[in-house]
Design an enzyme around this catalytic site. Structure first.
Site, PDB file in Angstrom:
ATOM      1  N   ASP A 155       0.862  -1.194   0.000  1.00 30.13           N
ATOM      2  CA  ASP A 155       0.000   0.000   0.000  1.00 30.13           C
ATOM      3  C   ASP A 155       0.897   1.243   0.000  1.00 30.13           C
ATOM      4  OD1 ASP A 155      -2.325   1.597   0.097  1.00 30.13           O
ATOM      5  OD2 ASP A 155      -2.439   1.530   2.279  1.00 30.13           O
ATOM      6  N   SER A 156       0.260   2.388  -0.164  1.00 30.44           N
ATOM      7  CA  SER A 156       0.995   3.657  -0.090  1.00 30.44           C
ATOM      8  C   SER A 156       1.382   3.982   1.348  1.00 30.44           C
ATOM      9  CB  SER A 156       0.102   4.789  -0.601  1.00 30.44           C
ATOM     10  OG  SER A 156      -1.072   4.840   0.215  1.00 30.44           O
ATOM     11  N   TYR A 169      -1.587   7.989  -2.510  1.00 30.61           N
ATOM     12  CA  TYR A 169      -1.883   7.569  -3.878  1.00 30.61           C
ATOM     13  C   TYR A 169      -3.217   8.145  -4.382  1.00 30.61           C
ATOM     14  CZ  TYR A 169       1.733   3.863  -4.318  1.00 30.61           C
ATOM     15  OH  TYR A 169       2.904   3.152  -4.450  1.00 30.61           O
ATOM     16  N   GLY A 170      -4.099   8.440  -3.436  1.00 32.95           N
ATOM     17  CA  GLY A 170      -5.481   8.766  -3.814  1.00 32.95           C
ATOM     18  C   GLY A 170      -5.661  10.018  -4.633  1.00 32.95           C
ATOM     19  N   CYS A 206      -4.633  -1.699  -1.841  1.00 30.39           N
ATOM     20  CA  CYS A 206      -4.895  -0.278  -2.071  1.00 30.39           C
ATOM     21  C   CYS A 206      -5.949  -0.164  -3.166  1.00 30.39           C
ATOM     22  CB  CYS A 206      -3.594   0.390  -2.512  1.00 30.39           C
ATOM     23  SG  CYS A 206      -3.814   2.103  -2.987  1.00 30.39           S
ATOM     24  N   ASN A 207      -7.092   0.358  -2.814  1.00 33.18           N
ATOM     25  CA  ASN A 207      -8.167   0.516  -3.805  1.00 33.18           C
ATOM     26  C   ASN A 207      -7.771   1.515  -4.888  1.00 33.18           C
ATOM     27  OD1 ASN A 207     -11.020  -0.656  -2.484  1.00 33.18           O
ATOM     28  ND2 ASN A 207      -9.499  -0.072  -0.974  1.00 33.18           N
ATOM     29  N   CYS A 226     -11.476   2.255   0.866  1.00 31.44           N
ATOM     30  CA  CYS A 226     -10.056   2.603   0.996  1.00 31.44           C
ATOM     31  C   CYS A 226      -9.548   1.781   2.172  1.00 31.44           C
ATOM     32  CB  CYS A 226      -9.896   4.092   1.282  1.00 31.44           C
ATOM     33  SG  CYS A 226      -8.212   4.541   1.774  1.00 31.44           S
ATOM     34  N   THR A 227      -8.418   1.137   1.991  1.00 30.86           N
ATOM     35  CA  THR A 227      -7.956   0.224   3.050  1.00 30.86           C
ATOM     36  C   THR A 227      -7.574   0.954   4.337  1.00 30.86           C
ATOM     37  OG1 THR A 227      -5.757   0.262   2.030  1.00 30.86           O
ATOM     38  CG2 THR A 227      -7.199  -1.597   1.481  1.00 30.86           C
ATOM     39  N   HIS A 228      -7.380   2.256   4.253  1.00 30.13           N
ATOM     40  CA  HIS A 228      -7.111   3.021   5.487  1.00 30.13           C
ATOM     41  C   HIS A 228      -8.354   3.099   6.384  1.00 30.13           C
ATOM     42  CE1 HIS A 228      -3.429   4.474   3.535  1.00 30.13           C
ATOM     43  NE2 HIS A 228      -3.078   5.027   4.687  1.00 30.13           N
TER      44      HIS A 228
HETATM   45  N1  DGL Z   1      -5.062   2.833   1.218  1.00 29.35           N
HETATM   46  C1  DGL Z   1      -5.177   3.273  -0.112  1.00 29.35           C
HETATM   47  C2  DGL Z   1      -6.494   2.942  -0.773  1.00 29.35           C
HETATM   48  O1  DGL Z   1      -7.087   1.938  -0.456  1.00 29.35           O
HETATM   49  C3  DGL Z   1      -4.505   4.563  -0.533  1.00 29.35           C
HETATM   50  C4  DGL Z   1      -4.750   5.822   0.223  1.00 29.35           C
HETATM   51  C5  DGL Z   1      -3.889   6.956  -0.339  1.00 29.35           C
HETATM   52  O2  DGL Z   1      -2.672   6.769  -0.407  1.00 29.35           O
HETATM   53  O3  DGL Z   1      -4.452   7.971  -0.749  1.00 29.35           O
HETATM   54  O4  DGL Z   1      -6.931   3.622  -1.651  1.00 29.35           O
END
Ligand code: DGL
Length: 289
Positions: free
Chosen positions: A31-32, A63-64, A95-96, A209-211
């Site tokens: 993931d990021s 990444y988003g 990471c979505n 989002c995995t966060h």
């Molecule tokens: N956890 C990531 C996701 O599922 C990325 C969040 C990010 O870096 O913006 O999209």
């Protein structure tokens, strides 16, 4: 929580040569940032003996909000570097934002099976009684053609309200670095989804989002309505289980290797180390990239 810190090796230069190749399969969770740890927890629950390398592209976090072209290029570059550095049997793109755009390019250049993580629109549409659902994700994921197609294909009978929030990603990062979560701020963000005109019947929210599952308790606490929250974590762990089932694994290896690698060393990111050690990581390394 057990304290694994005495045994941990941080920034161990010997980690990179990967000489201690694990005999049991090793899964790379990528993931990021720390979001992929929500997937890590589900995989650990279902597969407690699997070896894991958690890789966090903190150098290019987040990444988003990246352009699709830049994101594909970055993810392809970093994952190639990782599979050339470590022995990896399976990749979870946790990471979505990346999975909704980069999977075809990755599958073209990597030989390992790749499990992507995308918003759980289908189960949400099946579980919703009102057929009004919400999608909470990054700005990138909400805008993707892939996500729009998921909604058209798997929730044609639902009204879907989406909200892209990069701030929620940052809040999750800070929480794991022991910052208090501002519940008022969280409520304001969530209200932007729940208080949209026509959204009053919304009964199910997809954490795309995995966060965001890392903030599940706080999100529930600030929501007045009875909402069903859905994320992809358990389904991803089951998929990993299916893919690893036929692989030979050494009997009796009940203590897996749990390593983490970051793409940039910086004090802000190192504040996550105590959390990683608490949840069982044994080695934490940096591969500047
Ligand atoms: N956890 C990531 C996701 O599922 C990325 C969040 C990010 O870096 O913006 O999209």
């Amino acid at each position: 929580m057990p304290d694994h810190r005495q045994d941990a090796k941080i920034d161990d230069p010997n980690l990179n040569n990967d000489s201690q190749m694990p005999e049991n399969p090793r899964v790379l969770i990528f993931d990021s940032g720390v979001g992929g740890l929500s997937i890590f927890h589900e995989i650990r629950k279902l597969l407690p003996t699997v070896n894991i390398l958690y890789a966090c592209d903190n150098h290019q976090f987040p990444y988003g909000d990246k352009s699709e072209t830049a994101l594909i290029e970055r993810v392809v570059t970093v994952l190639n570097m990782l599979v050339n550095t470590y022995t990896i049997d399976l990749i979870v793109l946790a990471c979505n934002s990346a999975s909704t755009i980069a999977l075809p390019a990755l599958r073209e250049c990597l030989k390992q099976p790749i499990v992507g993580v995308v918003p759980a629109i289908k189960p949400a549409s099946q579980l919703s009684s009102t057929k009004v659902i919400g999608l909470l994700a990054t700005e990138g994921t909400v805008d993707r053609q892939y996500t729009k197609a998921l909604i058209e294909d798997f929730a044609p009978d639902c009204q879907v309200f989406s909200l892209g929030s990069q701030r929620l990603v940052e809040i999750a990062e800070l929480k794991l670095r022991k910052h208090a979560v501002d519940l008022k701020e969280l409520k304001t963000i969530l209200d932007a989804l729940l208080k949209q005109p026509q959204a009053n019947k919304l009964d199910t929210i997809v954490l795309g989002c995995t966060h965001f599952p890392l903030l599940a308790d706080e999100l529930k606490a600030v929501t007045e309505k009875n909402i069903t929250w859905i994320d992809s974590g358990h389904a991803i762990a089951q998929r990993v289980d299916d893919l690893l089932r036929d692989r030979p694994s050494k009997e009796g290896n009940s203590s897996p290797s749990l390593d983490a690698v970051f793409t940039k060393a910086c004090p802000q990111h190192q504040k996550i180390y105590p959390y990683l050690l608490d949840i069982g990581f044994q080695q934490i390394d940096t591969l500047e990239y």
